[in-house]
Motif scaffolding. Structure first.
Motif, PDB file in Angstrom:
ATOM      1  N   PRO A  18       0.868  -1.440  -0.140  1.00 45.60           N
ATOM      2  CA  PRO A  18       0.245   0.129  -0.205  1.00 45.60           C
ATOM      3  C   PRO A  18       0.665   1.394  -0.479  1.00 45.60           C
ATOM      4  CG  PRO A  18      -0.054  -1.449   2.303  1.00 45.60           C
ATOM      5  CD  PRO A  18       0.513  -1.871   1.382  1.00 45.60           C
ATOM      6  N   ASP A  19       0.726   2.325  -0.700  1.00 43.31           N
ATOM      7  CA  ASP A  19       0.755   3.580  -0.170  1.00 43.31           C
ATOM      8  C   ASP A  19       0.450   4.200  -0.149  1.00 43.31           C
ATOM      9  OD1 ASP A  19      -1.318   4.645  -2.533  1.00 43.31           O
ATOM     10  OD2 ASP A  19       0.609   4.351  -4.316  1.00 43.31           O
ATOM     11  N   GLU A  20       0.854   6.069  -0.246  1.00 47.29           N
ATOM     12  CA  GLU A  20      -0.047   6.628   0.489  1.00 47.29           C
ATOM     13  C   GLU A  20      -1.933   7.374  -0.044  1.00 47.29           C
ATOM     14  OE1 GLU A  20       2.950   9.408  -1.599  1.00 47.29           O
ATOM     15  OE2 GLU A  20       3.028   7.115  -1.579  1.00 47.29           O
ATOM     16  N   ARG A  21      -2.151   6.460  -1.565  1.00 44.99           N
ATOM     17  CA  ARG A  21      -3.608   6.926  -1.510  1.00 44.99           C
ATOM     18  C   ARG A  21      -4.050   5.540  -1.460  1.00 44.99           C
ATOM     19  NH1 ARG A  21      -4.458  11.099  -4.903  1.00 44.99           N
ATOM     20  NH2 ARG A  21      -5.624   9.390  -6.190  1.00 44.99           N
ATOM     21  N   VAL A  22      -4.029   4.995  -0.665  1.00 43.59           N
ATOM     22  CA  VAL A  22      -4.088   3.651  -0.496  1.00 43.59           C
ATOM     23  C   VAL A  22      -5.222   3.882   0.649  1.00 43.59           C
ATOM     24  CG1 VAL A  22      -4.717   1.214   0.718  1.00 43.59           C
ATOM     25  CG2 VAL A  22      -3.042   1.993  -1.535  1.00 43.59           C
ATOM     26  N   GLN A  23      -6.737   3.518   0.806  1.00 44.63           N
ATOM     27  CA  GLN A  23      -7.632   4.474   2.307  1.00 44.63           C
ATOM     28  C   GLN A  23      -7.410   3.223   2.690  1.00 44.63           C
ATOM     29  OE1 GLN A  23     -11.771   5.342   0.291  1.00 44.63           O
ATOM     30  NE2 GLN A  23     -11.131   7.496   0.690  1.00 44.63           N
ATOM     31  N   TYR A  24      -8.018   3.469   4.291  1.00 46.61           N
ATOM     32  CA  TYR A  24      -8.248   2.746   5.116  1.00 46.61           C
ATOM     33  C   TYR A  24      -9.428   3.268   5.939  1.00 46.61           C
ATOM     34  CZ  TYR A  24      -3.802  -0.053   5.239  1.00 46.61           C
ATOM     35  OH  TYR A  24      -3.074  -0.392   4.093  1.00 46.61           O
TER      36      TYR A  24
END
Length: 461
Positions: A56-62
């Motif tokens: 996951p990078d900084e654009r993957v939502q959690y």
């Protein structure tokens, strides 16, 4: 905000990645993703394990759970700053008919309104919001088990009420107001009420076996302002920078400082809450640092945002598991690693651009009784009053434009400071919230309350 991996030293970056890796491995989390902010910019991003087959990078939502509350609090503070409401107003003044109308808006923000921790009925985080279509269903018949203002008691329904307050006063949905007034101005384009691809799936990890089960993803309905949002480390890094520096399009630095100021002590039995709670922000001391931020958890997800204001370092940590790694500790550790490995370089000293001689003459030592303090005139246009040595009451003061000043923190927060002058224009004493500060200890020429013994200072013979 751009991400630059080479702003931190290689050893610091490795220590950060190792801390995230330990959290993922020992916490048995499907994935842990983190970011570090320094000087208002994201300077590091790290991830461990896989989400949908990719790191996951900084654009993957959690899902971020109760960090949502901090954004709701920002909306309420905006209403206060516009003069639409006062934090001391009872809820009934603006949102009648709730049954908890005597609770003030400030008490709701600080979780000191006495409201119940959870909604009645089935677990709201794992059931459809349609089961609770209105505030009556959120609050139930026993909405307030404690008297308002008596204790800190964390309340999820309390923030549902604040969301309803925003909707009432703005004439639009909480989601629409949040998008228009916070998300768009701060460019939080990957923060949303519902998941937007790419997004992590939420998982429960079996406590005694290395197997997982998918968690349901529900729409929380009126409980959304308490914990609905999805976001990313990239967006939350920008939000963390805003919480320190402010943005006049959204909320001023002064109002954010107010949010970061403790308004209610924590429950002594609940160490996870920390040492206190401000207005939508948790506050704790750890490793000798004052940390502010918020944690979050909903089925399938854990989240944490931690800010070391004095170090100008913030950390965001997200995981897609119901339980496992203690992300509040991970966040505190990430802040500590950067602060200790690469201590903050102070801004260069600069002199005042203009000198007001009537203010300059106030600088120097003053005495409250026999206690020595020093008043400094600082380049940011403030006055700073602090003990000459050791601990004690200290505060900065903001100029009001009428010859008086207002305290910004500590014992003198909100209290007036004024220079009381003699008929010839010379300064007799400082009046700070009725405390008289004189140029000499119990100065016999000044208006000291109760007067000064005419025999003056003497020894014992």
């Amino acid at each position: 905000m751009t991400t630059s991996q080479d702003e931190l030293l290689p050893g610091t970056r490795r220590a950060l990645l190792r801390r995230v890796a330990v959290a993922q491995a020992e916490g048995r989390a499907p994935s842990v993703v983190a970011a570090v902010v320094r000087g208002g910019r994201a300077v590091w991003h790290g991830a461990r394990s896989m989400v949908d087959g990719q790191v996951p990078d900084e654009r993957v939502q959690y899902r971020i759970g109760s960090i949502t509350k901090t954004l709701t609090a920002v909306l309420v503070l905006r209403l206060r700053d516009e003069g639409v409401l006062d934090l001391g107003d009872p809820l009934e003044k603006h949102l009648p008919g709730t049954g908890v109308g005597e609770v003030t808006i400030a008490e709701l923000l600080a979780h000191s309104g006495g409201l119940a921790a959870e909604t009645p009925g089935p677990w709201w985080e794992r059931t459809p919001g349609a089961l609770r279509p209105g505030l009556g269903d959120v609050l139930g018949e026993r909405a307030a088990p404690h008297r308002a203002g008596r204790r800190h008691h964390y309340s999820n329904p309390g923030y549902a009420v604040l969301g309803a307050l925003v909707e009432e006063l703005r004439g639009a949905s909480w989601e629409e107001v949040l998008r228009r007034e916070v998300l768009e101005p701060l460019a939080l384009d990957r923060t949303s009420v519902r998941a937007q691809s790419p997004a992590a799936g939420g998982w429960a990890v079996h406590p005694w076996a290395d197997v997982m089960m998918a968690e349901p993803t529900e729409d929380y309905g009126p409980m959304a302002p308490a914990g609905q949002l999805w976001s990313t480390t990239g967006d939350l890094a920008r939000f963390a920078a805003f919480l320190v520096r402010g943005d006049d399009r959204v909320l001023s630095e002064e109002s954010l400082r107010e949010m970061r100021t403790a308004s209610a002590p924590s429950e002594t039995a609940d160490l996870a809450v920390g040492v206190g709670y401000g207005l939508g922000l948790q506050i704790q001391h750890q490793d000798g640092r004052l940390l502010v931020g918020h944690s979050g958890s909903v089925p399938g997800f854990l989240a944490n945002l931690t800010i070391g204001v004095a170090d100008d370092v913030a950390a965001v940590v997200l995981a897609n598991c119901t339980s496992g790694p203690m992300l509040s500790q991970v966040g505190a550790d990430l802040v500590r690693i950067v602060a200790e490995a690469e201590p903050r370089i102070p801004e260069p000293w600069r002199p005042l651009t203009e000198v007001d001689r009537s203010v300059l003459e106030l600088a120097g030592p003053w005495y409250w009784g026999t206690s020595a303090s020093v008043l400094r005139v600082t380049a940011d246009g403030l006055l700073s009053l602090a003990p000459l040595s050791g601990g004690g009451r200290r505060s900065r003061f903001r100029r009001n434009g009428d010859g008086t000043w207002t305290g910004l923190e500590g014992y003198f927060a909100g209290e007036p400071l004024r220079a009381v002058r003699r008929p010839d224009g010379t300064v007799d004493h400082l009046d700070v919230g009725s405390f008289v500060f004189t140029r000499e200890p119990y100065d016999e020429t000044a208006a000291v309350p109760g007067g000064v013994d005419p025999e003056g200072w003497r020894g014992i013979g």
